[in-house]
Scaffold this motif. Structure first.
Motif, PDB file in Angstrom:
ATOM      1  N   GLY A  37       0.821  -1.215   0.000  1.00 42.67           N
ATOM      2  CA  GLY A  37       0.000   0.000   0.000  1.00 42.67           C
ATOM      3  C   GLY A  37       0.848   1.255   0.000  1.00 42.67           C
ATOM      4  N   ASP A  38       2.086   1.156   0.507  1.00 48.07           N
ATOM      5  CA  ASP A  38       2.980   2.307   0.472  1.00 48.07           C
ATOM      6  C   ASP A  38       3.550   2.459  -0.936  1.00 48.07           C
ATOM      7  N   PHE A  39       3.714   3.703  -1.349  1.00 46.76           N
ATOM      8  CA  PHE A  39       4.188   4.002  -2.693  1.00 46.76           C
ATOM      9  C   PHE A  39       5.345   4.988  -2.578  1.00 46.76           C
ATOM     10  N   ARG A  40       6.382   4.789  -3.370  1.00 47.58           N
ATOM     11  CA  ARG A  40       7.535   5.672  -3.248  1.00 47.58           C
ATOM     12  C   ARG A  40       8.124   5.974  -4.616  1.00 47.58           C
ATOM     13  N   ARG A  41       8.360   7.250  -4.882  1.00 48.45           N
ATOM     14  CA  ARG A  41       9.136   7.651  -6.061  1.00 48.45           C
ATOM     15  C   ARG A  41      10.542   7.937  -5.589  1.00 48.45           C
ATOM     16  N   THR A  42      11.505   7.331  -6.255  1.00 47.49           N
ATOM     17  CA  THR A  42      12.891   7.505  -5.838  1.00 47.49           C
ATOM     18  C   THR A  42      13.773   7.137  -7.022  1.00 47.49           C
ATOM     19  N   ARG A  43      15.001   6.722  -6.708  1.00 50.25           N
ATOM     20  CA  ARG A  43      15.862   6.249  -7.792  1.00 50.25           C
ATOM     21  C   ARG A  43      16.198   4.788  -7.540  1.00 50.25           C
ATOM     22  N   LEU A  44      16.454   4.052  -8.613  1.00 52.83           N
ATOM     23  CA  LEU A  44      16.967   2.688  -8.518  1.00 52.83           C
ATOM     24  C   LEU A  44      18.306   2.714  -9.224  1.00 52.83           C
ATOM     25  N   GLY A  45      19.383   2.526  -8.487  1.00 55.67           N
ATOM     26  CA  GLY A  45      20.688   2.692  -9.103  1.00 55.67           C
ATOM     27  C   GLY A  45      20.820   4.128  -9.586  1.00 55.67           C
ATOM     28  N   GLN A  46      20.903   4.304 -10.894  1.00 52.06           N
ATOM     29  CA  GLN A  46      21.118   5.648 -11.425  1.00 52.06           C
ATOM     30  C   GLN A  46      19.895   6.257 -12.092  1.00 52.06           C
ATOM     31  N   VAL A  47      18.757   5.562 -12.053  1.00 47.08           N
ATOM     32  CA  VAL A  47      17.612   6.083 -12.811  1.00 47.08           C
ATOM     33  C   VAL A  47      16.393   6.296 -11.912  1.00 47.08           C
ATOM     34  N   ALA A  48      15.543   7.216 -12.337  1.00 43.76           N
ATOM     35  CA  ALA A  48      14.311   7.494 -11.601  1.00 43.76           C
ATOM     36  C   ALA A  48      13.350   6.321 -11.724  1.00 43.76           C
ATOM     37  N   SER A  75      19.631  -4.413 -13.521  1.00 45.16           N
ATOM     38  CA  SER A  75      20.070  -4.065 -12.165  1.00 45.16           C
ATOM     39  C   SER A  75      19.311  -4.892 -11.133  1.00 45.16           C
ATOM     40  N   LEU A  76      17.992  -4.979 -11.327  1.00 44.05           N
ATOM     41  CA  LEU A  76      17.171  -5.761 -10.398  1.00 44.05           C
ATOM     42  C   LEU A  76      17.539  -7.243 -10.463  1.00 44.05           C
ATOM     43  N   ALA A  77      17.770  -7.748 -11.684  1.00 42.75           N
ATOM     44  CA  ALA A  77      18.117  -9.165 -11.837  1.00 42.75           C
ATOM     45  C   ALA A  77      19.457  -9.456 -11.160  1.00 42.75           C
ATOM     46  N   ALA A  78      20.410  -8.530 -11.301  1.00 42.96           N
ATOM     47  CA  ALA A  78      21.726  -8.721 -10.676  1.00 42.96           C
ATOM     48  C   ALA A  78      21.602  -8.681  -9.157  1.00 42.96           C
ATOM     49  N   ALA A  79      20.771  -7.750  -8.649  1.00 45.39           N
ATOM     50  CA  ALA A  79      20.565  -7.651  -7.201  1.00 45.39           C
ATOM     51  C   ALA A  79      19.891  -8.911  -6.667  1.00 45.39           C
ATOM     52  N   ALA A  80      18.971  -9.480  -7.470  1.00 43.96           N
ATOM     53  CA  ALA A  80      18.275 -10.702  -7.055  1.00 43.96           C
ATOM     54  C   ALA A  80      19.234 -11.885  -7.049  1.00 43.96           C
TER      55      ALA A  80
END
Lengths: 109, 187
Positions: B137-148, B174-179
């Motif tokens: 339910g929480d929503f966040r705008r931020t960056r992932l690595g170097q991108v919005a 990036s997400l796949a590498a982190a996983a």
């Protein structure tokens, strides 16, 4: 690392979520002003060691501008507030006075 | 007219935490006065989801509403229903000051699913993702690595991530590498 609370989102935004936008509470001198006033408006900035007021933008978040009061020497944050104001709210001033008695910055104290 | 194709064409990086592209997703950005009753009811009418509070996303099946900024709401509807939903909003808000725009094909939707998906997200975003502060339910705008990017939790083990189409490949990898890096065991 600097963490500022965005007054619009209510989240504690990391410095890398934000973008510094320079000094807060600048008075704009545009057409009709003297050369000296315009020069100062463009180039003269405060660079205090201690209490400072800055504009920040929550650039990776809501994209809104807000103001922050903090200490440049210790990175202590006294508070953040809306940019739609000409001077810091009294609550922010009181917080600064409690931590740094006798502070002054520009026309504020 | 050419057929719509999603940014990564349904790419999947399987594993203990699976990163999966969500495929075509209708996304409408709606800007205006969020306190206006007509705007709120129009959002509810096209998605069936309740109007979200600050920093929240509300869901109704695959439809969702997300609070993007003090004057912006993100509306998620099925890709094929996007034009009809905008027409409905235009009709409801006629005469008001607002903007409703179809941004479906400007963005990509990626799902991160698995037991330690929370840690995968925390590796890339400067956000406190501890269960005590970030919940479904929480929503966040931020960056992932170097991108919005923006993300929210669909349930306890699933994050939905939205990024710009042009950086979908970077975000996915990036997400796949982190996983692939495995759990940290911090949360």
């Amino acid at each position: 690392m600097l963490t500022l609370n965005c007054p619009y989102c209510g989240v504690n935004a990391d410095e890398t979520d934000l973008h510094g936008e320079g000094e807060a509470h600048l008075k704009r001198h545009g057409p009709g002003s003297s050369d000296d006033e315009f020069h100062d408006y463009l180039f003269q900035r405060q660079n205090p060691k201690g209490v400072h007021f800055e504009r920040w933008r929550h650039i990776y978040g809501c994209g809104k501008f807000f103001h922050a009061a903090r200490c440049t020497a210790t990175l202590q944050v006294f508070g953040t507030y809306s940019a739609q104001t000409l001077e810091p709210p009294q609550a922010i001033k009181d917080t600064i006075t409690a931590a740094r008695p006798g502070w002054s910055w520009g026309d504020f104290s | 007219m050419s057929n719509a194709v999603s940014a990564l064409q349904g790419a999947v990086a399987p594993g203990e935490v699976t990163v999966r592209e969500g495929g075509l997703q209708g996304m409408i950005t709606l800007r205006g006065d969020l306190s206006h009753a007509k705007l709120k009811s129009a959002c509810k009418a096209v998605t069936g989801a309740a109007f979200p509070a600050v920093g929240q996303a509300t869901m109704n099946g695959d439809n969702a509403l997300a609070w993007m900024s003090p004057d912006e709401i993100l509306i998620l509807v099925p890709h094929t229903d996007t034009a009809a939903a905008i027409a409905k909003i235009d009709k409801a808000l006629k005469g008001q000051h607002y903007l409703a725009e179809n941004l479906s094909d400007a963005r990509a939707l990626i799902f991160v699913e698995g037991t330690y998906s929370r840690e995968v997200m925390a590796k890339l975003a400067p956000v406190d993702l501890h269960p005590s502060t970030f919940q479904p339910g929480d929503f966040r705008r931020t960056r992932l690595g170097q991108v919005a990017a923006a993300f929210w939790m669909k349930d306890d083990d699933t994050f939905a991530v939205i990024c710009f189409r042009s950086v979908a490949d970077y975000t996915f990898k990036s997400l796949a590498a982190a996983a692939k890096g495995g759990a940290v065991g911090h949360f």
